[in-house]
Scaffold this motif. Structure first.
Motif, PDB file in Angstrom:
ATOM      1  N   VAL A   1       0.833  -1.217   0.000  1.00 15.14           N
ATOM      2  CA  VAL A   1       0.000   0.000   0.000  1.00 15.14           C
ATOM      3  C   VAL A   1       0.860   1.257   0.000  1.00 15.14           C
ATOM      4  N   GLY A   2       0.230   2.374  -0.361  1.00 18.84           N
ATOM      5  CA  GLY A   2       0.861   3.684  -0.242  1.00 18.84           C
ATOM      6  C   GLY A   2       0.550   4.263   1.133  1.00 18.84           C
ATOM      7  N   PRO A   3       1.161   5.417   1.451  1.00 16.29           N
ATOM      8  CA  PRO A   3       1.021   5.986   2.801  1.00 16.29           C
ATOM      9  C   PRO A   3      -0.403   6.396   3.157  1.00 16.29           C
ATOM     10  N   GLU A   4      -1.224   6.668   2.163  1.00 17.00           N
ATOM     11  CA  GLU A   4      -2.587   7.146   2.458  1.00 17.00           C
ATOM     12  C   GLU A   4      -3.572   6.013   2.735  1.00 17.00           C
ATOM     13  N   GLU A   5      -3.140   4.755   2.519  1.00 23.94           N
ATOM     14  CA  GLU A   5      -4.084   3.637   2.690  1.00 23.94           C
ATOM     15  C   GLU A   5      -4.033   3.058   4.102  1.00 23.94           C
ATOM     16  N   SER A   6      -5.074   2.283   4.435  1.00 26.90           N
ATOM     17  CA  SER A   6      -5.165   1.660   5.765  1.00 26.90           C
ATOM     18  C   SER A   6      -5.821   0.292   5.599  1.00 26.90           C
ATOM     19  N   ALA A   7      -5.884  -0.462   6.691  1.00 27.08           N
ATOM     20  CA  ALA A   7      -6.535  -1.774   6.618  1.00 27.08           C
ATOM     21  C   ALA A   7      -7.989  -1.620   6.173  1.00 27.08           C
TER      22      ALA A   7
ATOM     23  N   ASP B   1      -4.498  -7.557   5.933  1.00 25.93           N
ATOM     24  CA  ASP B   1      -3.243  -7.220   6.619  1.00 25.93           C
ATOM     25  C   ASP B   1      -2.344  -6.378   5.728  1.00 25.93           C
ATOM     26  N   LEU B   2      -1.642  -5.466   6.390  1.00 28.80           N
ATOM     27  CA  LEU B   2      -0.702  -4.559   5.720  1.00 28.80           C
ATOM     28  C   LEU B   2       0.660  -4.748   6.381  1.00 28.80           C
TER      29      LEU B   2
ATOM     30  N   PHE C   1       6.441 -10.793   2.754  1.00 30.25           N
ATOM     31  CA  PHE C   1       5.076 -10.326   3.019  1.00 30.25           C
ATOM     32  C   PHE C   1       4.544  -9.296   2.017  1.00 30.25           C
ATOM     33  N   GLY C   2       3.232  -9.410   1.752  1.00 34.34           N
ATOM     34  CA  GLY C   2       2.535  -8.437   0.920  1.00 34.34           C
ATOM     35  C   GLY C   2       1.307  -7.927   1.662  1.00 34.34           C
ATOM     36  N   ASP C   3       0.661  -6.933   1.088  1.00 31.62           N
ATOM     37  CA  ASP C   3      -0.566  -6.376   1.668  1.00 31.62           C
ATOM     38  C   ASP C   3      -1.770  -6.845   0.836  1.00 31.62           C
TER      39      ASP C   3
END
Ligand code: ACO
Length: 363
Positions: free
Chosen positions: A67-73, A162-163, A179-181
């Motif tokens: 993910v980029g910084p603006e994303e969340s779970a 999961d991130l 690991f990946g998101d």
């Protein structure tokens, strides 16, 4: 008298066998979502002492998504959830339970399930998170099944998200490559009572004329192995300037120990589940297994004596997305039309804690 008693005993055994295989819930919709950014093995070659060949040969992973910084779970989970609800033929308002398996929540609290509920505009549903690391989705789906069996819910949205890009040490070559998101979701819906016992007992005889749904759950954990895979940061070990400076708050893993335990436990629980129903492994169309490492899955295949073709994998494209691996794989197979109505599937997972779980269901 003796004969009467033994007839009674026989009847009660039959009743309990029927009760054990009666379904109460079934998966009615699936969805998944992965970030746009593709991180290939070349990314790690560019700054670590590692190689694409080493990573492919030891893990089977070719690329993963971060993910980029603006994303969340919850932002990653939202499109997966919307797809699952739509494919179930439902509206968001029909969902009366939301269970999110994650160890990388948006916040310590409120739960990611509540954040997702807000995003989906669902006003009235129970919502909470489950932490069972890579076994999280199997735990969450089992919980949803139990809630439906108890009559507490009718349509539960079950999400694994999961991130790990947020918790891996980018300088630890033994873990950061794995690991990946990602996010995967299913809707688990109640099966009408008149269908529940219609054909349930025929599962034992391996008939395909049986009710679709979850037949059995098997969950376990052994906390004495808690240190072999952990993120050592929380109330027991609060971050300090020093720990931040030395990267001590990142995920740590004893890879070989995890590998050995994972192979053993995945084999054991798969065989135990087959034994519960006296089923040969060939009765199961697919083992939808936690996608950690290709070698773990091939070793498991050998252990339970199944053709590797019945252990589908997508870890080459997504890496290990922890609680999300199983619902992403399930959603991909479903959307690609690779699962037929009536197929028996076994979901199985092993993860930090350590935890493990298996579910036997009919599609
Ligand atoms: N590139 C090159 N060399 C590496 C790398 C890398 N990325 N990572 C480790 N090595 C080195 C080690 O430093 C070690 O070097 P040394 O012999 O000089 O000390 C050597 O490779 C062998 O290390 P091992 O850890 O023994 O390598 P192994 O073959 O066990 O593979 C791996 C490591 C891939 C982590 C493996 O142990 C594994 O997959 N374990 C399972 C862990 C897992 O999947 N965890 C996911 C979470 S838990 C779950 O989801 C089930």
């Amino acid at each position: 008298m003796g004969e009467a008693l033994s007839k009674e005993a026989e009847a009660s055994t039959e009743a309990s066998a029927a009760a054990e295989v009666a379904v109460a819930s079934r998966i009615t919709g699936t969805g998944f979502s992965v970030p746009d950014r593709v991180v290939t093995n070349a990314h790690f070659e560019s700054y670590l002492d590692t190689s694409d060949t080493w990573i492919r040969e030891r893990t089977g992973i070719v690329e993963r998504r971060w993910v980029g910084p603006e994303e969340s779970a919850s932002s990653l989970a939202e499109p997966a959830a919307r797809t699952a609800i739509e494919r179930a033929g439902l509206q968001a308002a029909d969902i009366d339970g939301i269970i999110v398996a994650t160890v990388t929540p948006d916040y310590a609290f409120p739960s990611t399930a509540c954040m997702l509920q807000q995003r989906l505009g669902i006003d009235d549903a129970l919502a909470f998170d489950v932490n069972a690391v890579c076994s999280g989705f199997v735990y969450a789906l089992s919980t949803a099944d139990a809630y439906i069996r108890a009559g507490m819910c009718r349509n539960v949205l079950v999400v694994g998200v999961d991130l790990y890009s947020r918790i891996i040490n980018p300088n630890d070559r033994g873990t950061c490559i794995l690991f990946g998101d990602g996010a995967g979701a299913v809707v688990l819906s109640a099966v009408a009572p008149e269908e529940q016992f219609a054909h349930g007992d025929t599962l034992i005889r391996g008939s395909v004329q049986t009710t679709a749904g979850i037949y059995s759950n098997l969950l376990g954990a052994d906390g004495k192995h808690s240190s072999i895979l952990c993120v050592p940061c929380g109330t027991a070990n609060q971050p300090t300037a020093e720990s931040m400076a030395t990267d001590a708050h990142y995920l740590t893993m004893e890879g070989r120990e995890v590998f050995k335990l994972a192979v053993r436990k995945l084999g054991e629980i798969s065989l135990e589940m087959l034994e519960r129903f006296d089923l040969p492994s060939e009765a199961v169309r697919y083992f939808i297994s936690h996608q950690a490492n290709e070698r773990i899955l091939l070793s498991m295949a050998k252990h339970i004596k199944v053709d590797a073709a019945r252990i589908p994998m997508n870890l080459d494209r997504y890496g290990n997305t922890s609680a999300a691996t199983i619902p992403i794989l399930l959603a991909e197979l479903d959307q690609d039309g690779k699962i037929d109505s009536g197929d028996l599937l076994m979901l199985n997972a092993f993860g930090g804690g350590v935890t493990w779980g298996a579910i036997l269901l009919r599609w």
